[in-house]
Design an enzyme around this catalytic site. Structure first.
Site, PDB file in Angstrom:
ATOM      1  CG  ASP A  76      34.074  44.278  33.974  1.00  0.00           C
ATOM      2  OD1 ASP A  76      34.124  45.119  34.889  1.00  0.00           O
ATOM      3  OD2 ASP A  76      34.409  43.086  34.118  1.00  0.00           O
ATOM      4  CD  GLU A 130      34.364  42.924  39.940  1.00  0.00           C
ATOM      5  OE1 GLU A 130      34.334  42.499  41.112  1.00  0.00           O
ATOM      6  OE2 GLU A 130      33.487  42.623  39.083  1.00  0.00           O
TER       7      GLU A 130
END
Length: 358
Positions: A76, A130
């Site tokens: 991400d 994350e």
């Protein structure tokens, strides 16, 4: 065919593959399409066993080597800031996630595709979420629900580190200290007891605090204890009866969370201390033979990681871990985020040399 529909071509060089990943949007919470593409590309490689849990993809070799090395990276990015699609200017590749951390993910994918006879068994972990709250972190989900997938003798988190080994990470703890007084009208302040004024002694303790410097595996970690927020006051004509000071403690990884909390309570003896958030640090593990060999293969230099990263999750599992990736951590999340193409190639070449013994 849009960028999110085209399959990933793992034969691209690291820079071109990074650009391809950047042009494949995957803001936190919206990684499924990229996770699908990563899974599909890895399942086409006969030397890897591939598993998936949610939007977390894990690929492993099973060659019977005496040690296993794990390489991990998150899929991400923070929200796009008009910095997709990517573009190249000289040696620099610009775009959202170039530094944090699609360049590291590209290196992982390149190694997964090409290392068919490494000198260690390898595990490649690609995880989601994350960049947002810890409860959604994909590596945390794997540690909780599939810890056997993360078993290894040494782990490398491909977080941006400027192509230099950053060992372990510091722990972090936030706490609130409430100061009380007596409310009164400001015109008759002698009838009250100003809670904000009571913060002076507390702030004095912080101003005179001498943080530790701790050497672990040859790396120096510098602790820090600071006030990061003060809240108090009712109105412009009221003596406040409460003031809350929020402090942040960055502690070296030789302290446990319990030891860090005990230290806070010692420093602020006589005050009410409420811990509101905490995460453990991670020991660098550079004394491990695999870590020593890795350090030698990557230039022989290392520094302490002062921020908190997911290496702490590996430490909690008993796996020594370091941060090592091509991106510059100072460029993470910036609109002008970029990564050096030569750094991407350097990190891949060094990891390849180490993992093949060449």
């Amino acid at each position: 065919m849009s960028s999110s529909d085209a399959p990933l071509d793992l034969s691209l060089d690291g820079g071109a593959l990074t650009a391809r990943l950047v042009d494949f949007p995957s803001v936190s919470g919206d990684e499924q399409a990229l996770a699908d593409a990563v899974e599909s590309a890895l399942r086409a490689l006969p030397h890897l066993a591939v598993d998936r849990y949610g939007n977390n993809v894990v690929a492993r070799t099973n060659l019977g080597r005496p040690e296993r090395v794990l390489l991990a990276g998150h899929l991400d990015t923070v929200p796009i800031a008009d910095n997709v699609p990517s573009y190249v200017d000289g040696d620099l590749l610009y775009g959202c996630g170039t530094s944090d951390m699609k360049s590291g993910v590209a290196v992982q994918l390149r190694l997964a595709a090409t290392l068919t006879e490494p000198n260690h068994d390898l595990t490649f972990v690609f995880y989601d979420c994350e960049e947002i709250e810890a409860s959604r972190n994909g590596l945390g989900h794997l540690a909780k629900h599939r810890p056997d997938w993360l078993a290894a003798d040494f782990a490398i988190l491909m977080e941006p580190s400027g192509a230099m080994v950053e060992g372990g990470c510091q722990g972090t703890m936030r706490a609130q200290i409430a100061l009380t007084g007596t409310r009164a009208h400001a015109a008759r302040s002698w009838l009250g007891d100003n809670a904000i004024h009571h913060a002076a002694e507390l702030l004095g303790r912080l101003a005179s605090y001498e943080p530790r410097r701790v050497e672990i595996d040859g790396l120096e970690y510098r602790e820090g204890l600071n006030a990061v927020k003060i809240e108090g006051g009712v109105a412009g004509n009221v003596i406040p009866d409460e003031c809350v000071v929020t402090v942040n403690f960055r502690f070296a990884p030789d302290r446990s969370e319990a030891e860090a909390e005990d230290h806070l309570r010692e420093v602020f003896a006589g005050y009410r201390v409420l811990v509101t958030d905490s995460a453990p640090g991670a020991l660098p593990g550079l004394a491990q033979p695999a870590a020593q060999a890795f350090l030698a293969a990557t230039g022989g230099r290392a520094r302490a990681k002062f921020g908190w990263t997911d290496v702490a999750r590996f430490s909690a599992l008993g796996v020594p871990a370091v941060n090592y990736g091509p991106g510059d951590p100072n460029l993470a999340h910036k609109r002008e985020e970029h990564c050096s193409l030569s750094a991407i190639a350097e990190v891949e070449d060094r990891l390849r040399a180490w993992l093949t013994g060449s």
